[in-house]
Structures are given as C-alpha cells and as structure tokens.
Scaffold this motif. Structure first.
Motif, mmCIF file in Angstrom:
data_model
loop_
_atom_site.group_PDB
_atom_site.id
_atom_site.type_symbol
_atom_site.label_atom_id
_atom_site.label_comp_id
_atom_site.label_asym_id
_atom_site.label_seq_id
_atom_site.Cartn_x
_atom_site.Cartn_y
_atom_site.Cartn_z
ATOM 1 N N SER A 102 5.172 52.300 10.525
ATOM 2 C CA SER A 102 4.640 51.195 9.769
ATOM 3 C C SER A 102 4.388 51.681 8.328
ATOM 4 O O SER A 102 4.292 51.047 7.272
ATOM 5 C CB SER A 102 3.235 51.006 10.482
ATOM 6 N N ALA A 103 3.759 52.881 8.283
ATOM 7 C CA ALA A 103 3.387 53.798 6.955
ATOM 8 C C ALA A 103 4.857 53.642 6.017
ATOM 9 O O ALA A 103 4.621 53.426 4.780
ATOM 10 C CB ALA A 103 2.932 54.711 7.052
ATOM 11 N N LEU A 104 5.789 54.236 6.472
ATOM 12 C CA LEU A 104 6.943 54.204 5.883
ATOM 13 C C LEU A 104 7.719 52.730 5.528
ATOM 14 O O LEU A 104 8.125 52.611 4.282
ATOM 15 C CB LEU A 104 8.009 54.725 6.955
ATOM 16 N N ALA A 105 7.454 51.960 6.359
ATOM 17 C CA ALA A 105 7.845 50.547 5.922
ATOM 18 C C ALA A 105 6.972 49.949 4.739
ATOM 19 O O ALA A 105 7.400 49.320 3.902
ATOM 20 C CB ALA A 105 7.556 49.456 7.214
ATOM 21 N N SER A 106 5.676 50.333 4.714
ATOM 22 C CA SER A 106 4.659 49.923 3.605
ATOM 23 C C SER A 106 5.372 50.402 2.218
ATOM 24 O O SER A 106 5.340 49.806 1.292
ATOM 25 C CB SER A 106 3.379 50.136 3.878
ATOM 26 N N VAL A 107 5.647 51.785 2.565
ATOM 27 C CA VAL A 107 6.092 52.631 1.234
ATOM 28 C C VAL A 107 7.352 52.011 0.733
ATOM 29 O O VAL A 107 7.629 51.557 -0.246
ATOM 30 C CB VAL A 107 6.231 54.048 1.602
ATOM 31 N N LEU A 108 8.350 51.775 1.610
ATOM 32 C CA LEU A 108 9.664 51.154 1.377
ATOM 33 C C LEU A 108 9.212 49.634 0.662
ATOM 34 O O LEU A 108 10.007 49.214 -0.282
ATOM 35 C CB LEU A 108 10.503 51.064 2.373
ATOM 36 N N GLY A 169 -2.034 46.490 2.460
ATOM 37 C CA GLY A 169 -2.970 46.002 3.831
ATOM 38 C C GLY A 169 -2.336 46.412 5.054
ATOM 39 O O GLY A 169 -3.221 47.025 5.797
ATOM 40 N N SER A 170 -0.935 46.593 5.047
ATOM 41 C CA SER A 170 -0.354 46.860 6.169
ATOM 42 C C SER A 170 -0.640 48.577 6.309
ATOM 43 O O SER A 170 -0.581 48.992 7.489
ATOM 44 C CB SER A 170 1.129 46.711 6.177
ATOM 45 N N LEU A 171 -0.576 49.194 5.268
ATOM 46 C CA LEU A 171 -0.464 50.601 5.533
ATOM 47 C C LEU A 171 -2.142 51.034 5.877
ATOM 48 O O LEU A 171 -2.428 51.851 6.618
ATOM 49 C CB LEU A 171 -0.576 51.333 3.895
ATOM 50 N N LYS A 172 -2.914 50.242 5.642
ATOM 51 C CA LYS A 172 -4.710 50.600 5.649
ATOM 52 C C LYS A 172 -4.717 50.210 7.151
ATOM 53 O O LYS A 172 -5.408 50.997 7.890
ATOM 54 C CB LYS A 172 -5.539 49.572 4.943
#
Length: 203
Positions: A102-108, A169-172
């Motif tokens: 999920s964190a990677l998806a947020s970064v991308l 928001g997703s990253l948090k």
C-alpha cells in the motif's frame, strides 16, 4: 515482542522520503521542457516523444519500487536475524507486507501525479504550484467532505473508502490499519490510479 508497528512506521518514513525525492526526480526527468534551446533539441531527436516519456516513467517507477521494497525486506530480515535469550521479536507478515504494498502504491501514485504536473507545467514555479495543489488538495478536499458528511449529516464514512484516491491519505492509513483487506484495497486502488495518471500524462 510484536514489532510490526515499528517496522510499518519505518516503511512510512521511507515512503515519505521517496515522495520528497520524487519532487526533484519528476522535474529532473523532463528538465528539457523548461528551456527553449533544450526543448528544441529534445523535440528534434529521432525518437518518439511517447517512447521517451514512458522510458522516464518506467525508470522512475523502478527506482521507487526498489527503494521501498528493499527497505521493507531489509527490515524484515534484520528482525529475523535478531537473537536473544530474554526476548524474541515477531512480525505479522500479512499486515506488514500488505502495508508495504500500500505504501509503495501511494508513492507511485504521487510520482505519477508529479510527472503529470512536470509535463503540464510551462515553468518550474508552475510545476511546484501544480504539485502542491494536486497532492495536498486531494487530501484536504476529501477530509473536508468526510467531516461534513459525518458531523452535519450524521453519516459514518469508512476511512479507507474515503481516502482511497488520496495517495497521502492512503499512506497514513496503511501505516496503522489492522485490516489486511482494507490495506490491500488501498494498494489496489493506488496502483490503478498510478497507472491511469501515468497514461494521462502521455496523452
């Protein structure tokens, strides 16, 4: 001792560092656009602009993927290699690696937005303004809508659903959510959004 939360925090911090780095990476990949002389040379090359664009996107995606994944795997390996007679460290693998995805998806997703801003802006100052509005604005607007629906209309809004299209928001949420399904949902939405925005930048 369960250290899943601590490892997830490290992943979120690494992701935040990647996002800051991407602010400079996106504009650096397309720096020719901001100089007339360089722009003329760039468009005169016997290479399709679309090919150059997607080559830059793939490179940027690869750099970020390697950074986040290697950081996550390294942290997990460090925990596995820890040995002590007094205590043992455990990690919830499902939540940890779902959070990493999920964190990677947020970064991308943020990267795709920054690249779109970079190719759309005429000057670097315009790029900065567009980036701040695009990234920060989504989170602020969604938070405002969610608050109004809850406090004025009394509706209970699921946080993951409300902030699914907001990479910040997703990253948090991926940093503290205890639901694997919720985190996986955020990861899936983030990847789809990242690809969609990257394709939009080509158009």
């Amino acid at each position: 001792v369960d250290v899943t939360g601590e490892l997830r925090t490290v992943t979120v911090i690494v992701s935040a560092i990647c996002i800051v780095y991407n602010l400079f990476l996106a504009v650096g990949l397309f720096k020719e656009i901001y100089s007339k002389r360089a722009c003329d040379y760039y468009f005169a090359l016997p290479v399709k602009r679309g090919a150059v664009y997607f080559a830059n996107v793939v490179f940027a995606f690869a750099v970020n993927t390697v950074s986040v994944v290697c950081s996550s795997v390294s942290g997990y390996i460090c925990i596995l290699s820890f040995h002590s007679e007094k205590c043992s460290l455990i990690v919830d693998k499902a939540i940890y690696f779902a959070g990493t995805a999920s964190a990677l998806a947020s970064v991308l997703c943020v990267l795709s937005i920054l690249i779109l801003c970079a190719v759309s802006a005429g000057r670097k100052v315009h790029y900065v303004i567009l980036s701040v509005i695009s990234i920060g604005g989504i989170d602020i607007i969604l938070n405002g809508i969610k608050s109004n629906l809850e406090y004025i209309w009394g509706l209970k809004i699921d946080e993951a659903a409300a902030f699914a299209i907001s990479p910040i928001g997703s990253l948090k949420i991926s940093g503290y959510s205890e639901s694997v399904n919720e985190i996986a949902f955020l990861a899936a939405v983030g990847i789809i959004e990242a690809v969609a925005v990257a394709v939009l930048g080509y158009a």
